[in-house]
Design a protein around this motif. Sequence first.
Motif, PDB file in Angstrom:
ATOM      1  N   GLU A   4       0.836  -1.175   0.000  1.00  0.00           N
ATOM      2  CA  GLU A   4       0.000   0.000   0.000  1.00  0.00           C
ATOM      3  C   GLU A   4       0.885   1.243   0.000  1.00  0.00           C
ATOM      4  N   ASN A   5       0.371   2.269  -0.636  1.00  0.00           N
ATOM      5  CA  ASN A   5       1.080   3.535  -0.678  1.00  0.00           C
ATOM      6  C   ASN A   5       0.608   4.377   0.484  1.00  0.00           C
ATOM      7  N   ARG A   6       1.401   4.485   1.520  1.00  0.00           N
ATOM      8  CA  ARG A   6       0.985   5.195   2.728  1.00  0.00           C
ATOM      9  C   ARG A   6       1.383   6.667   2.649  1.00  0.00           C
ATOM     10  N   ALA A   7       0.406   7.529   2.834  1.00  0.00           N
ATOM     11  CA  ALA A   7       0.673   8.968   2.877  1.00  0.00           C
ATOM     12  C   ALA A   7       0.551   9.420   4.326  1.00  0.00           C
ATOM     13  N   PHE A   8       1.686   9.676   4.943  1.00  0.00           N
ATOM     14  CA  PHE A   8       1.671  10.042   6.351  1.00  0.00           C
ATOM     15  C   PHE A   8       1.255  11.499   6.510  1.00  0.00           C
ATOM     16  N   ARG A   9       0.383  11.744   7.463  1.00  0.00           N
ATOM     17  CA  ARG A   9      -0.047  13.106   7.747  1.00  0.00           C
ATOM     18  C   ARG A   9       0.948  13.792   8.663  1.00  0.00           C
ATOM     19  N   VAL A  10       1.474  13.032   9.625  1.00  0.00           N
ATOM     20  CA  VAL A  10       2.396  13.586  10.616  1.00  0.00           C
ATOM     21  C   VAL A  10       3.560  12.613  10.804  1.00  0.00           C
ATOM     22  N   THR A  11       4.771  13.146  10.825  1.00  0.00           N
ATOM     23  CA  THR A  11       5.941  12.352  11.180  1.00  0.00           C
ATOM     24  C   THR A  11       6.372  12.752  12.587  1.00  0.00           C
ATOM     25  N   PHE A  89       6.370   6.073  24.222  1.00  0.00           N
ATOM     26  CA  PHE A  89       6.605   5.632  25.593  1.00  0.00           C
ATOM     27  C   PHE A  89       6.424   6.844  26.497  1.00  0.00           C
ATOM     28  N   TYR A  90       5.207   7.016  27.025  1.00  0.00           N
ATOM     29  CA  TYR A  90       4.841   8.172  27.837  1.00  0.00           C
ATOM     30  C   TYR A  90       5.139   9.479  27.096  1.00  0.00           C
ATOM     31  N   GLY A  91       4.911   9.487  25.787  1.00  0.00           N
ATOM     32  CA  GLY A  91       5.230  10.665  24.998  1.00  0.00           C
ATOM     33  C   GLY A  91       4.046  11.171  24.192  1.00  0.00           C
ATOM     34  N   ILE A  92       4.303  12.169  23.358  1.00  0.00           N
ATOM     35  CA  ILE A  92       3.279  12.825  22.557  1.00  0.00           C
ATOM     36  C   ILE A  92       2.686  11.888  21.503  1.00  0.00           C
ATOM     37  N   GLY A  93       3.394  10.796  21.199  1.00  0.00           N
ATOM     38  CA  GLY A  93       2.901   9.855  20.196  1.00  0.00           C
ATOM     39  C   GLY A  93       1.533   9.302  20.525  1.00  0.00           C
ATOM     40  N   ARG A  94       1.249   9.118  21.801  1.00  0.00           N
ATOM     41  CA  ARG A  94      -0.056   8.584  22.185  1.00  0.00           C
ATOM     42  C   ARG A  94      -1.177   9.544  21.817  1.00  0.00           C
ATOM     43  N   ALA A  95      -1.007  10.823  22.166  1.00  0.00           N
ATOM     44  CA  ALA A  95      -2.038  11.808  21.857  1.00  0.00           C
ATOM     45  C   ALA A  95      -2.235  11.940  20.353  1.00  0.00           C
ATOM     46  N   CYS A 100      -5.161  11.356  15.320  1.00  0.00           N
ATOM     47  CA  CYS A 100      -5.049  11.153  13.868  1.00  0.00           C
ATOM     48  C   CYS A 100      -5.355   9.723  13.436  1.00  0.00           C
ATOM     49  N   GLY A 101      -5.204   8.780  14.363  1.00  0.00           N
ATOM     50  CA  GLY A 101      -5.228   7.375  13.991  1.00  0.00           C
ATOM     51  C   GLY A 101      -3.826   6.924  13.652  1.00  0.00           C
ATOM     52  N   PRO A 102      -3.450   5.726  14.046  1.00  0.00           N
ATOM     53  CA  PRO A 102      -2.071   5.263  13.830  1.00  0.00           C
ATOM     54  C   PRO A 102      -1.673   5.230  12.359  1.00  0.00           C
ATOM     55  N   GLY A 103      -2.644   5.060  11.459  1.00  0.00           N
ATOM     56  CA  GLY A 103      -2.313   5.009  10.044  1.00  0.00           C
ATOM     57  C   GLY A 103      -1.844   6.335   9.479  1.00  0.00           C
ATOM     58  N   ALA A 104      -2.106   7.428  10.196  1.00  0.00           N
ATOM     59  CA  ALA A 104      -1.706   8.752   9.719  1.00  0.00           C
ATOM     60  C   ALA A 104      -0.381   9.193  10.312  1.00  0.00           C
TER      61      ALA A 104
END
Length: 416
Positions: A4-11, A89-95, A100-104
């Motif tokens: 699949e061609n994944r287009a990330f919204r946020v890195t 790991f207790y970081g901003i990634g969770r929020a 956004c959903g993990p796919g983004a």
Amino acid sequence: MTSENRAFRVTVVGIGADGWEGVPDVSRAALRDAEVLIGGPRQLDLLPEDECGGERLAWPAPLRPAVPGLLAAHAGRRIAVLASGDPLFYGIGRALAEECGPGALRVLPHPSSVSYACARLGWPLEDTEVVTLVGRPVARLAAALHDGRRLLVLSAGAGTPAEVAELLRDRGFGPSRVRVLEQLGGPRERTYEGGAADDWTAPPGDPDPLNVVAVECRRAPGSLRLGAVPGLPDEAYAHDGQLTKRHVRAATLAALAPAPGELLWDIGGGSGSIAVEWMRTHPSCRAVSVERDPERAARIDANAERLGVPGLRIVAGEAPRALAGLPAPHAVFIGGGLTAPGLLDACWDALPPGGRLVANTVTLESEALLAERRLRHGGELVRLAVAHAVPVGGFTGWRQAMPVTQWSVTKLGDAR
């Protein structure tokens, strides 16, 4: 196999105390390519201006409510978010994953401070318990204190090591060894140590807010021992006699069967022992204790603080009226007020399919009520009787405690 061609919204890019020098090539490329760079001021300052030319935005406070609006304001642009170490790991990634959903998301982690700390200490990561005090009260550390246990505490700032040492002394763990690891992985990395009983008001040099506290727990001789399963000693609680005693409490928690993430309603909290030990079974367990007596409600709060579950919510009021507006429970315990009109019906109606209800009583009137409810809803009715050996003259005999009748039932239906 499909691709699949994944287009990330946020890195999301992890960065450590070593700054740009420690950022791998793939993460550097993402930061160079970003049109918008979002992070804390300290993290943004680690990026070289000549290599990362995107618009820089510092997170506002409070952070979590600002996430949706900030992302929406820059929709369609290439966004890179900076995070300390491992973003998930207790970081901003969770929020960000929740928003956004993990796919983004494209997450590029850096070694976490916990990984660095275990590497410096020689502690196996899988055998080390991590407790975060970032945005959380120091009292929650008390639930993790067990003799011989190794803990890593994620600090809220430069004052956290002294707060940790004070709590260790207060909870009977003064002999514990404490090490503070600052600026892990960076050029200003430093470690200093001492006993929890030492004076931590003036550590060597200026304490750095970016630190992790390592604790080797040692219980002081003669201090009260608290186990990891329900049935703490009665002496662990302040109470006025309204306390579900140790052996009955252990049987009650077994019937309630707490699981991670579940919510308990504790009706007629008394000293709060059932709610406290429900929450101690797992850090994600939640509880609401409903108590009509203000003095007892204050005592529940003090017991929760002392025993490491300061997140226990206390509702001062009389059930069933005080139950209005509470989030739906996974389980309900009724330790008092069974004969209050409408109480049992309100608790039963609030339970989802698969939810559990446990009620204890010592009176004939309430016992008859539970027997009637068992005929209506099923479940198990048991009598718990405990006797203690006591002196009888020069000999020893049994003193029978008042027997407790317990009804436990699971609400039938689709428990999905």
